[in-house]
Design a protein around this motif. Structure first.
Motif, PDB file in Angstrom:
ATOM      1  N   ASN A   1      10.913 -16.842  37.172  1.00  0.00           N
ATOM      2  CA  ASN A   1      10.339 -18.041  36.530  1.00  0.00           C
ATOM      3  C   ASN A   1      10.967 -17.623  35.085  1.00  0.00           C
ATOM      4  O   ASN A   1      11.401 -18.725  34.331  1.00  0.00           O
ATOM      5  CB  ASN A   1       8.921 -18.143  36.200  1.00  0.00           C
ATOM      6  CG  ASN A   1       8.425 -18.737  37.392  1.00  0.00           C
ATOM      7  OD1 ASN A   1       8.850 -19.217  38.355  1.00  0.00           O
ATOM      8  ND2 ASN A   1       6.972 -18.658  37.668  1.00  0.00           N
ATOM      9  N   LEU A   2      11.014 -16.507  34.582  1.00  0.00           N
ATOM     10  CA  LEU A   2      11.446 -16.273  33.201  1.00  0.00           C
ATOM     11  C   LEU A   2      13.250 -16.450  33.143  1.00  0.00           C
ATOM     12  O   LEU A   2      13.510 -16.989  32.064  1.00  0.00           O
ATOM     13  CB  LEU A   2      11.211 -14.690  32.792  1.00  0.00           C
ATOM     14  CG  LEU A   2       9.587 -14.432  32.351  1.00  0.00           C
ATOM     15  CD1 LEU A   2       9.521 -12.918  32.352  1.00  0.00           C
ATOM     16  CD2 LEU A   2       9.082 -15.134  31.419  1.00  0.00           C
ATOM     17  N   ASP A   3      13.798 -16.088  34.332  1.00  0.00           N
ATOM     18  CA  ASP A   3      15.205 -16.062  34.330  1.00  0.00           C
ATOM     19  C   ASP A   3      15.263 -17.692  34.310  1.00  0.00           C
ATOM     20  O   ASP A   3      16.506 -18.100  33.524  1.00  0.00           O
ATOM     21  CB  ASP A   3      15.597 -15.806  35.756  1.00  0.00           C
ATOM     22  CG  ASP A   3      15.761 -14.125  35.575  1.00  0.00           C
ATOM     23  OD1 ASP A   3      15.659 -13.565  34.588  1.00  0.00           O
ATOM     24  OD2 ASP A   3      15.911 -13.617  36.944  1.00  0.00           O
ATOM     25  N   LYS A   4      14.536 -18.549  34.954  1.00  0.00           N
ATOM     26  CA  LYS A   4      14.934 -19.914  35.059  1.00  0.00           C
ATOM     27  C   LYS A   4      14.630 -20.496  33.658  1.00  0.00           C
ATOM     28  O   LYS A   4      15.500 -21.502  33.262  1.00  0.00           O
ATOM     29  CB  LYS A   4      13.659 -20.506  35.971  1.00  0.00           C
ATOM     30  CG  LYS A   4      13.959 -21.966  36.155  1.00  0.00           C
ATOM     31  CD  LYS A   4      13.070 -22.611  37.286  1.00  0.00           C
ATOM     32  CE  LYS A   4      13.271 -24.149  37.481  1.00  0.00           C
ATOM     33  NZ  LYS A   4      12.421 -24.626  38.120  1.00  0.00           N
TER      34      LYS A   4
ATOM     35  N   TYR B   1       6.399 -15.576  19.471  1.00  0.00           N
ATOM     36  CA  TYR B   1       6.675 -14.024  19.682  1.00  0.00           C
ATOM     37  C   TYR B   1       8.050 -13.709  19.618  1.00  0.00           C
ATOM     38  O   TYR B   1       8.902 -14.358  20.047  1.00  0.00           O
ATOM     39  CB  TYR B   1       5.864 -13.397  20.874  1.00  0.00           C
ATOM     40  CG  TYR B   1       6.439 -13.810  22.080  1.00  0.00           C
ATOM     41  CD1 TYR B   1       7.615 -13.250  22.968  1.00  0.00           C
ATOM     42  CD2 TYR B   1       6.016 -14.597  23.045  1.00  0.00           C
ATOM     43  CE1 TYR B   1       8.095 -13.576  24.021  1.00  0.00           C
ATOM     44  CE2 TYR B   1       6.184 -15.217  24.212  1.00  0.00           C
ATOM     45  CZ  TYR B   1       7.414 -14.423  24.800  1.00  0.00           C
ATOM     46  OH  TYR B   1       8.027 -14.737  26.081  1.00  0.00           O
ATOM     47  N   ALA B   2       8.328 -12.349  19.107  1.00  0.00           N
ATOM     48  CA  ALA B   2       9.599 -11.814  19.063  1.00  0.00           C
ATOM     49  C   ALA B   2       9.909 -11.297  20.287  1.00  0.00           C
ATOM     50  O   ALA B   2      10.986 -11.144  20.582  1.00  0.00           O
ATOM     51  CB  ALA B   2       9.930 -11.133  17.807  1.00  0.00           C
ATOM     52  N   ARG B   3       8.860 -10.721  20.698  1.00  0.00           N
ATOM     53  CA  ARG B   3       9.042  -9.763  22.047  1.00  0.00           C
ATOM     54  C   ARG B   3       7.733  -9.809  22.997  1.00  0.00           C
ATOM     55  O   ARG B   3       6.781  -9.880  22.662  1.00  0.00           O
ATOM     56  CB  ARG B   3       9.020  -8.327  21.914  1.00  0.00           C
ATOM     57  CG  ARG B   3       9.232  -7.536  22.978  1.00  0.00           C
ATOM     58  CD  ARG B   3       9.466  -6.171  22.500  1.00  0.00           C
ATOM     59  NE  ARG B   3       8.328  -5.198  21.952  1.00  0.00           N
ATOM     60  CZ  ARG B   3       7.770  -4.122  22.167  1.00  0.00           C
ATOM     61  NH1 ARG B   3       8.542  -3.243  23.002  1.00  0.00           N
ATOM     62  NH2 ARG B   3       6.796  -3.654  21.432  1.00  0.00           N
ATOM     63  N   GLY B   4       7.974 -10.249  24.461  1.00  0.00           N
ATOM     64  CA  GLY B   4       6.883 -10.306  25.230  1.00  0.00           C
ATOM     65  C   GLY B   4       7.007  -9.391  26.272  1.00  0.00           C
ATOM     66  O   GLY B   4       8.088  -9.054  27.077  1.00  0.00           O
TER      67      GLY B   4
ATOM     68  N   ASP C   1       5.228 -10.764  16.242  1.00  0.00           N
ATOM     69  CA  ASP C   1       6.120  -9.696  16.773  1.00  0.00           C
ATOM     70  C   ASP C   1       5.951  -9.658  18.265  1.00  0.00           C
ATOM     71  O   ASP C   1       6.696 -10.085  19.142  1.00  0.00           O
ATOM     72  CB  ASP C   1       6.032  -8.356  15.950  1.00  0.00           C
ATOM     73  CG  ASP C   1       7.273  -7.520  16.598  1.00  0.00           C
ATOM     74  OD1 ASP C   1       8.346  -7.878  16.418  1.00  0.00           O
ATOM     75  OD2 ASP C   1       6.951  -6.417  17.375  1.00  0.00           O
ATOM     76  N   THR C   2       4.682  -9.078  18.672  1.00  0.00           N
ATOM     77  CA  THR C   2       4.701  -8.653  19.980  1.00  0.00           C
ATOM     78  C   THR C   2       3.453  -9.147  20.898  1.00  0.00           C
ATOM     79  O   THR C   2       2.478  -9.210  20.336  1.00  0.00           O
ATOM     80  CB  THR C   2       4.525  -7.263  20.280  1.00  0.00           C
ATOM     81  OG1 THR C   2       5.851  -6.474  19.598  1.00  0.00           O
ATOM     82  CG2 THR C   2       4.742  -6.732  21.626  1.00  0.00           C
TER      83      THR C   2
ATOM     84  N   LYS D   1      14.053 -12.512  25.801  1.00  0.00           N
ATOM     85  CA  LYS D   1      12.969 -11.776  24.995  1.00  0.00           C
ATOM     86  C   LYS D   1      11.849 -11.192  25.617  1.00  0.00           C
ATOM     87  O   LYS D   1      10.889 -10.569  24.942  1.00  0.00           O
ATOM     88  CB  LYS D   1      12.916 -12.174  23.619  1.00  0.00           C
ATOM     89  CG  LYS D   1      11.848 -13.637  23.844  1.00  0.00           C
ATOM     90  CD  LYS D   1      11.738 -14.490  22.594  1.00  0.00           C
ATOM     91  CE  LYS D   1      10.892 -15.751  22.799  1.00  0.00           C
ATOM     92  NZ  LYS D   1      10.608 -16.227  21.479  1.00  0.00           N
ATOM     93  N   ALA D   2      11.458 -11.891  26.905  1.00  0.00           N
ATOM     94  CA  ALA D   2      10.406 -11.517  27.600  1.00  0.00           C
ATOM     95  C   ALA D   2      10.615 -10.527  28.875  1.00  0.00           C
ATOM     96  O   ALA D   2      11.617 -10.739  29.550  1.00  0.00           O
ATOM     97  CB  ALA D   2       9.714 -12.518  28.015  1.00  0.00           C
TER      98      ALA D   2
END
Length: 324
Positions: free
Chosen positions: A184-187, A165-168, A145-146, A192-193
């Motif tokens: 970086n996450l947007d790219k 993972y379901a949530r980071g 999950d996390t 979910k992170a």
């Protein structure tokens, strides 16, 4: 009696009152107490001989801390009785807080100045791709999950484990690092992170949150590694796992002098003791040693620990009822 004699001196009580709060070097203690190095070293020697404190050499430095049992328990009681409304001890604690703030600011400045190329600097040690493969291997490939990533930096681990993972959640103290991680996450399109600013010693995370908490190449920057491990353990759900990735013991002093490293690696014995004290069991270890002819590179060690609490669907017995 030996412990009482060792503790029953004004300067040594001041030293103990500081060491109750964490590990310190002779340089730290001389700065706080305003006394000479030979004088402080003599007092520390007497406390070591009485079994009240222990010394841990690391390269050119030596860290001191209270023993975990035995005479140290008496020392803690002596400090507790001496601490209230003592202006000298209060002033010492204020100077300790100032020293810690200065060191934290130094480390934060180092990270901020290198936010954009931190991944490149990590590659100067053991190749990062080998470390990432080992991390995936030691954790396994089952979904959970996390994920909690402490000292997330560029957010790389949130990308690495994104298929599991379901949530980071990534935590970091540096706004510069968080800006890089968010980009970086947007790219990568990882909605979910998320990343948050937070102190690794006082995480903005509720207990029993994470199935897997990761501390990757962070511990050697910290003044109080065990405190960070304890806080990381607090985040775990029953049966949750903590993955620690850091350097094995080494003697590359330039990393301390030029790269803000506070610790020159960690031994197996030390990490296993910290895990045990935090309520975790060490379940797996993996050493990634440099290849032949790479003497200037370091060994990266992976330690995987698990929360001791058992997850079960069985009903809990009522201790108030007698057995049949």
């Amino acid at each position: 009696m030996g412990c009482l004699r060792a503790c029953g001196e004004a300067t040594r009580i001041r030293l103990l009152a500081l060491l109750v709060l964490g590990e310190l070097t002779v340089k730290d203690l001389t700065t706080i107490l305003g006394q000479s190095q030979p004088r402080i070293s003599r007092h520390l020697k007497l406390l070591c001989e009485a079994g009240v404190i222990k010394r841990y050499p690391e390269g050119a430095w030596v860290y001191y801390r209270l023993n975990e049992s035995g005479p140290a328990e008496l020392a803690r009681r002596i400090v507790a009785q001496s601490r209230d409304d003592d202006p000298t001890l209060t002033a010492d604690h204020e100077r300790l807080a100032g020293l810690r703030r200065a060191k934290a600011e130094e480390a934060a400045a180092f990270f901020a100045a290198r936010a954009n190329n931190w991944d490149k600097e990590r590659s100067l040690h053991v190749p990062e791709i080998a470390v990432e493969e080992a991390m995936r291997g030691i954790v396994g490939y089952k979904a959970f999950d996390t994920l909690l990533d402490l000292g997330t930096g560029t957010g790389r681990l949130l990308e690495l484990f994104n298929d599991q993972y379901a949530r980071g959640i990534g935590i970091d103290t540096s706004q510069n690092m968080l800006s890089v991680a968010r980009a970086n996450l947007d790219k990568a399109g990882l909605q979910k992170a998320q990343v948050r600013q937070g102190d690794i010693y006082a995480l903005p995370i509720r207990p029993d949150t994470a199935d897997l908490t990761v501390v990757h190449q962070v511990l050697h920057y910290l003044e109080e590694p065990f405190r960070a491990i304890s806080e990381a353990a607090r985040t775990l759900r029953p049966g949750g796992r903590l993955l620690l990735v850091d350097f094995a013991p080494h003697e590359l002093e330039f990393l301390r002098e030029k790269h803000a490293h506070r610790r020159l690696g960690f031994s197996q014995e030390q990490v296993e003791r910290w895990f045990a004290d935090a309520g975790l069991d060490l379940v797996s270890t993996n050493d990634l040693a440099p290849g032949a002819g790479e003497k200037d590179k370091l060994t990266v060690t992976l330690w995987l620990a698990q929360d001791r609490r058992v997850v079960t669907d069985l009903p809990v017995a009522d201790p108030t009822k007698e057995l049949a």
